[in-house]
Design a protein around this motif. Structure first.
Motif, PDB file in Angstrom:
ATOM      1  N   TYR A 149      26.125  37.452  34.535  1.00  0.00           N
ATOM      2  CA  TYR A 149      27.527  37.093  34.797  1.00  0.00           C
ATOM      3  C   TYR A 149      27.652  35.601  35.055  1.00  0.00           C
ATOM      4  CZ  TYR A 149      28.556  42.090  35.416  1.00  0.00           C
ATOM      5  OH  TYR A 149      28.711  43.427  35.232  1.00  0.00           O
ATOM      6  N   ARG A 150      26.692  35.040  35.781  1.00  0.00           N
ATOM      7  CA  ARG A 150      26.717  33.596  36.057  1.00  0.00           C
ATOM      8  C   ARG A 150      26.561  32.807  34.755  1.00  0.00           C
ATOM      9  NH1 ARG A 150      26.078  31.500  41.137  1.00  0.00           N
ATOM     10  NH2 ARG A 150      26.047  33.054  42.763  1.00  0.00           N
ATOM     11  N   ILE A 151      25.634  33.243  33.931  1.00  0.00           N
ATOM     12  CA  ILE A 151      25.431  32.574  32.636  1.00  0.00           C
ATOM     13  C   ILE A 151      26.704  32.691  31.798  1.00  0.00           C
ATOM     14  CG2 ILE A 151      24.149  32.665  30.457  1.00  0.00           C
ATOM     15  CD1 ILE A 151      21.706  33.586  32.127  1.00  0.00           C
ATOM     16  N   THR A 152      27.314  33.865  31.797  1.00  0.00           N
ATOM     17  CA  THR A 152      28.535  34.096  31.021  1.00  0.00           C
ATOM     18  C   THR A 152      29.677  33.222  31.541  1.00  0.00           C
ATOM     19  OG1 THR A 152      27.829  36.369  30.602  1.00  0.00           O
ATOM     20  CG2 THR A 152      30.157  35.869  30.221  1.00  0.00           C
ATOM     21  N   ALA A 153      29.817  33.135  32.853  1.00  0.00           N
ATOM     22  CA  ALA A 153      30.870  32.295  33.433  1.00  0.00           C
ATOM     23  C   ALA A 153      30.664  30.833  33.054  1.00  0.00           C
ATOM     24  CB  ALA A 153      30.912  32.459  34.952  1.00  0.00           C
ATOM     25  N   ASN A 154      29.413  30.379  33.078  1.00  0.00           N
ATOM     26  CA  ASN A 154      29.123  28.998  32.675  1.00  0.00           C
ATOM     27  C   ASN A 154      29.410  28.778  31.198  1.00  0.00           C
ATOM     28  OD1 ASN A 154      28.327  28.144  35.225  1.00  0.00           O
ATOM     29  ND2 ASN A 154      26.192  28.699  34.886  1.00  0.00           N
ATOM     30  N   ALA A 155      29.027  29.741  30.360  1.00  0.00           N
ATOM     31  CA  ALA A 155      29.295  29.629  28.921  1.00  0.00           C
ATOM     32  C   ALA A 155      30.802  29.634  28.652  1.00  0.00           C
ATOM     33  CB  ALA A 155      28.608  30.760  28.161  1.00  0.00           C
ATOM     34  N   ALA A 156      31.542  30.439  29.413  1.00  0.00           N
ATOM     35  CA  ALA A 156      33.002  30.479  29.257  1.00  0.00           C
ATOM     36  C   ALA A 156      33.625  29.153  29.668  1.00  0.00           C
ATOM     37  CB  ALA A 156      33.603  31.626  30.076  1.00  0.00           C
ATOM     38  N   ALA A 157      33.138  28.568  30.757  1.00  0.00           N
ATOM     39  CA  ALA A 157      33.662  27.273  31.204  1.00  0.00           C
ATOM     40  C   ALA A 157      33.398  26.209  30.143  1.00  0.00           C
ATOM     41  CB  ALA A 157      33.035  26.876  32.530  1.00  0.00           C
ATOM     42  N   SER A 158      32.212  26.230  29.550  1.00  0.00           N
ATOM     43  CA  SER A 158      31.892  25.282  28.473  1.00  0.00           C
ATOM     44  C   SER A 158      32.803  25.497  27.276  1.00  0.00           C
ATOM     45  CB  SER A 158      30.433  25.447  28.034  1.00  0.00           C
ATOM     46  OG  SER A 158      29.560  25.155  29.079  1.00  0.00           O
ATOM     47  N   ASN A 159      33.036  26.755  26.945  1.00  0.00           N
ATOM     48  CA  ASN A 159      33.898  27.079  25.804  1.00  0.00           C
ATOM     49  C   ASN A 159      35.324  26.599  26.028  1.00  0.00           C
ATOM     50  OD1 ASN A 159      36.010  29.182  24.671  1.00  0.00           O
ATOM     51  ND2 ASN A 159      34.245  29.223  23.276  1.00  0.00           N
ATOM     52  N   VAL A 160      35.857  26.847  27.222  1.00  0.00           N
ATOM     53  CA  VAL A 160      37.222  26.430  27.538  1.00  0.00           C
ATOM     54  C   VAL A 160      37.332  24.907  27.499  1.00  0.00           C
ATOM     55  CG1 VAL A 160      38.970  26.370  29.370  1.00  0.00           C
ATOM     56  CG2 VAL A 160      37.823  28.516  28.806  1.00  0.00           C
ATOM     57  N   ALA A 161      36.337  24.216  28.041  1.00  0.00           N
ATOM     58  CA  ALA A 161      36.345  22.746  28.025  1.00  0.00           C
ATOM     59  C   ALA A 161      36.268  22.221  26.592  1.00  0.00           C
ATOM     60  CB  ALA A 161      35.182  22.206  28.843  1.00  0.00           C
ATOM     61  N   ARG A 162      35.409  22.836  25.786  1.00  0.00           N
ATOM     62  CA  ARG A 162      35.274  22.430  24.384  1.00  0.00           C
ATOM     63  C   ARG A 162      36.583  22.680  23.628  1.00  0.00           C
ATOM     64  NH1 ARG A 162      30.659  24.449  23.803  1.00  0.00           N
ATOM     65  NH2 ARG A 162      31.281  26.582  23.349  1.00  0.00           N
TER      66      ARG A 162
END
Length: 186
Positions: A72-85
């Motif tokens: 979940y932590r990895i997914t949340a970080n990947a989602a934050a990166s995706n939203v920023a991108r």
């Protein structure tokens, strides 16, 4: 095999064990990614990125928390990166004469249960929130994370996490209340 055995095997390079972990966690991981990104296409990208990061970093997993919590932590970080991108690469708006097909109308008509309709309303209301507010409310109310864990995950202070959660819940209430008022007026 239980989760601990699968994680141990995956840490030793067993791809089939990791594939089984993916199979067991996929629905929850996709749901989290969908809630955090606001759409299915981005959620698919986030899930793919999260599992790739998890596979590459499985040796670093210490087992102090459940595998799903780590994921979940990895997914949340990947989602934050995706939203920023996505924010950096905004697309041009559609032309004025563009009329998208609203396939949600058929979905709502086909769903007879009130609980399903309420879930749809909540999901749509979540989609209307800005990503940073949506993320906090999903992590707190869907995944039950503490304010401290949310703050650590998002790289903000605990008080900022509480403020964002309060704002998100207030906006959700306003959106849901307005929808309910409009539905009764029709």
């Amino acid at each position: 095999m239980d989760e601990a055995e699968l994680v141990g095997a995956a840490r030793s390079g067993d791809r089939q064990a990791f594939d089984e972990l993916v199979r067991r966690t996929f629905v929850d991981t996709f749901t989290l990614a969908r809630r955090l990104t606001g759409n299915e296409e981005d959620a698919r990208d986030v899930v793919q990125e999260a599992y790739l990061r998890a596979w590459k970093g499985i040796e670093k997993f210490r087992g102090e928390a459940a595998f799903s919590t780590w994921l979940y932590r990895i997914t949340a970080n990947a989602a934050a990166s995706n939203v920023a991108r996505r924010r950096r690469h905004r697309a041009e708006p559609f032309a004025d004469d563009f009329e998208p097909v609203d396939d949600r109308a058929e979905e709502v008509v086909s769903q007879g249960a009130e609980s399903a309709e309420a879930l749809d309303r909540i999901s749509a209301a979540l989609d209307e929130l800005p990503a940073k507010l949506r993320g906090v409310v999903v992590l707190k109310d869907v995944y039950g994370m503490s304010h401290e864990a949310i703050a650590e995950e998002l790289g903000i202070s605990v008080s900022a996490a509480k403020v964002r959660l309060h704002r998100a819940r207030r906006r959700l209430r306003d959106v849901l209340y307005d929808e309910g008022t409009q539905a009764h007026a029709v």
